[in-house]
Structure formats: C-alpha cells, structure tokens
Scaffold this active site. Sequence first.
Site, PDB file in Angstrom:
ATOM      1  N   SER A   1     -26.343 -14.572 -28.395  1.00 13.63           N
ATOM      2  CA  SER A   1     -25.567 -13.881 -29.423  1.00 13.63           C
ATOM      3  C   SER A   1     -26.421 -13.601 -30.659  1.00 13.63           C
ATOM      4  O   SER A   1     -27.527 -14.120 -30.803  1.00 13.63           O
ATOM      5  CB  SER A   1     -24.377 -14.746 -29.837  1.00 13.63           C
ATOM      6  N   LYS A   2     -25.855 -12.780 -31.518  1.00 10.03           N
ATOM      7  CA  LYS A   2     -26.513 -12.467 -32.786  1.00 10.03           C
ATOM      8  C   LYS A   2     -26.773 -13.765 -33.568  1.00 10.03           C
ATOM      9  O   LYS A   2     -27.802 -13.914 -34.206  1.00 10.03           O
ATOM     10  CB  LYS A   2     -25.590 -11.530 -33.572  1.00 10.03           C
TER      11      LYS A   2
END
Length: 505
Positions: free
Chosen positions: A257-258
């Site tokens: 994920s970011k």
Amino acid sequence: MVRVRFAPSPTGTLHIGGVRTALYNYLLARQTGGQFILRIEDTDQTRFVPGAEEYIIEALRWVGLVPDEGVGFGGEYGPYRQSDRKAIYHQYAMELLERGHAYYAFDTPEELETKRAEIENFTYNCHTRNGLRNSLALSEAEVKALLEQGVPAVIRLKIEPGQRIVIQDLIRGEVQFQSDLLDDKVLLKADGMPTYHLANIVDDHLMKISHVIRGEEWLSSTAHHVLLYRGLGWEDTMPVFAHLPLILKPVGDGKLSKRDGAKFGFPVFPLSWDSEKEEERAMGFREAGFLPEAVVNFLALLGWHPEDEQEIFSMEQLIQAFSLEKINKGGARFDYEKAKWFNQKYIQSTDNKTLAQLMWPYVKAHEYDVCEEYLEQVAALMKERVTFIQDFVGQGQYLFETVATYDMEALSKKWKSSLAPVFERWIAAYEAAQEGTSIEQEEVFKAFVAEQGVKPGEMLPLLRLALAGTMKGPGVFELAATLGKEETLLRLNNFLKFCLTIETA
Ligand code: GLU
C-alpha cells in the site's frame, strides 16, 4: 488477433501494481503482433481526480509502454474514455431490460440503509429482491407510473438462482461461482452513468478485447461479467481471463500500500504526485532516481518467472520470453532491495552520454557550472558505485564542489607530521609532471614513493582525503584525472595547510 487493454480509473496516482498490469498486457500484445489499448474508466465521477489521466499517460510513456490505441493515442474503436460513451451503455442497459436480464429498482439510498441495518449481511439478490421496490416486485402499472413521474431508478442485473458459472482463468485455472451467492449489481445508476461492470463488459466487447489481464481483486466480479456476456448474447466472443497475483507488502500480510511506501521510505508509484495536501503527496520511482528499464525489469519478475535463472531482461527479451502461463498464482512480495539492485545493474550498463543527460536536473538544482563532457567523465568514474541517478551528484559532491570538510577520524589515523615534507614534495612533483591519464599519474606516484622511501599505503589515504574529503569513492588517480591538474593541486595545497594548522593547534 490479440487485443488487450489497460483500463485504469483516474482516481489519483497509478499504483506500481497497475504498471505491472499494463506491462504484462503490453508484453502479450507485442509478442503476438496484437494491439495494446489504453481505456480510461472514469464512470465513478465521485472518485475522479483532475490530472490523474495525464499522470497515467505520462507514467506509461516513461516506462516505455506506449499504447497502440486509446485516450491520447487515437484508434478506430474510440472514444476510449468511458465518460464519453454514456449513450452506448444506456443502449445496452435497455437491451438487457428487454431481454429480461435486468430490472429497474427504485429503492432510495435511505431505504437500502434501513435494510442493511435490519438484516445482517443484507444483499440485493434473488432471495431479497421480491420484497424490495423494483420492477420485478411491483406491478407493471406501478412501475410505469414511477418511471413516468421521473422517480430516480437504477437498473440492476437480474441474476437467476441455481446457475453455475465456470471461468477458465489462464493463471488460476478453473474458477467456479454459484449464482445464488451473487448480488444483483447495479448496471446503470440513476443519473444515467453506467457502473464499472456494465461499461467494462460493453467496452471489452465493442473494442474486440481478446484477453482481459487484470489484478486479482477483479476475479470475484468476473462471475457477474460472464452473466452480462450471456445476457447480451456475447458469450461466444467472450475474452479469455487472466487474473494477476497481488503485490504483497515487504513484510507481513496484505497488499502493498501507499502507507508501506511512506513507512519504509520507498516509492510505490511510477512518478511522484504533487498535492497541496501532505497526505496525498507521493514519491515516484522516477523521482527516486530509477531508470525506467530497471523498473520494467523489476516489475516483470514480480509475479512472472522465466524458464531459467536469467534476471536481466531488456524489453525486447521480455517480449520474447513472456508467457501468461508462467505467472505465479501466489502473491509476489515487493522487495525494494531487489529494485535497487536492478537499478545499479542498469546504471552500470547505460552509456555515459545518457547518464550525463539524466544527471542534468540534479546538476541544475545545485547550480553547478559544469559541461556535458565533464558529466560524462563523472558517469564513467561513478557508475559502478551508485544506486540512483542522483547519487552521481549526491555521493560525488566533491566532483562538483571543493572539499569543505575532511573525515577527521580517518585523517587523525593517517596523518603523521613526518609526512608533511613528503606531501609537500609530492605537490611539487605532481606540479612538475605532465598532466597524464590516471595510469600515468599512478606511475609517477609509484616512482615518487619509492624514491622517498615511504609506502604507497601511507600516502594514498591522505591523497584521497585531500581530493574527496572522505575515504569512500573512486580511485585516487582516476579522481585526480577527472578533477584536472589545477583543481587537484588546489586541493592538495588546501589539505596540507589544513593538516599543518591542526598540528599546531
Ligand atoms: N477500472 C478498473 C481498474 O481501475 C479496471 C479493471 C479491469 O481491468 O477490468 O482497475
């Protein structure tokens, strides 16, 4: 004819997993002489982010995945932006209604909310729809009246119970679904916009897509998609499906994920994304100093494995070697160290002229006054030592600026006052000698230390400190040859002066 598409939604930055999806589609198209299409899936207007479409196109160009058709690239099957195709979807929604595979639903968001609160895991499906406000449950006259009054209505897919849906996925093999467990998905929203499901199927059909290669998260929707193909009578020309494994976090469970990027300090997007809001900003592989070829090679092997142990693949070699059958079912763990390794390898094999070009933005940012030829020399000197493009300027600061500080720990170990006169004589000898290549300079040095009766190991670290300020970096004579005689002499003199002052202090 192979026709594949990359169909991102312009909702912000493109995740690096999306670039991998685009890459695998591109490789199949190039390998088979087919077409690679960019379709922008922007039907969810609430998630639309200005600039995201341009970002996607720039990212694809940067990694060298240039579409044959699509938004910004033309083609015979356009328009390729879904918001420009609204009328087309409407027509097929009507066709599904007529064929009895879809129905109107008038339930308001509040009514559905109440249902969800009342019934645990409430699903709009074959078991619940008869008790809801839709054209299957209401009388024909009621439906007609509601439609005539302009009461907001969505169109839902009518899923018949008791059907088995079997998908032959090229990566996952046979995947089965029971229709009783599927929800009657909305196909057309009350504002006339299609949902992803309807638009995706209509477009894949009309654009003659042969293979749908996309992320694993879309596998469960594929059952609905098959029913849509059936409902529209298109099952015979349905594309082949291939669902790609997830890209996993470097450690632990779940999708990369970011937040992982922020936590571990690495990029998870191809290009940086700028925003006024801090939480929306993101670093890209390009801005982190990666070469696009390295990113492509790294991504290709994140989920796909070649026949043998080969790791370095040019785009041409990937096109030759790629096959969907050799994509793993299991998730691929994101390994940033591996990405860095690829970048080092690619920097080493990139010619000095190209590296010099890539250094310019960093050189300009520091306002260094150097010429192209000098940057090529810097490239030659440092390419075996750097990981990122900006390292040429960052690690090689002493190649652009005079040395302001010395590694004092090393200096105090290596400097002896008895060496001061030798150092002084070396400056004189160096000044008197012809300005030669690094090899010639080394010869002069060897003769000098032999004559002076000192070991090379006594003098070399001092010369290195004088020229670079640090013990790390390229060979002393290579460095001297790059800096040039005048600058080298200046640095030798400065260093000697400095050593003499600390001695007397
Ligand atoms: N618009 C979808 C996405 O953003 C595309 C999924 C598909 O390829 O069907 O990933």
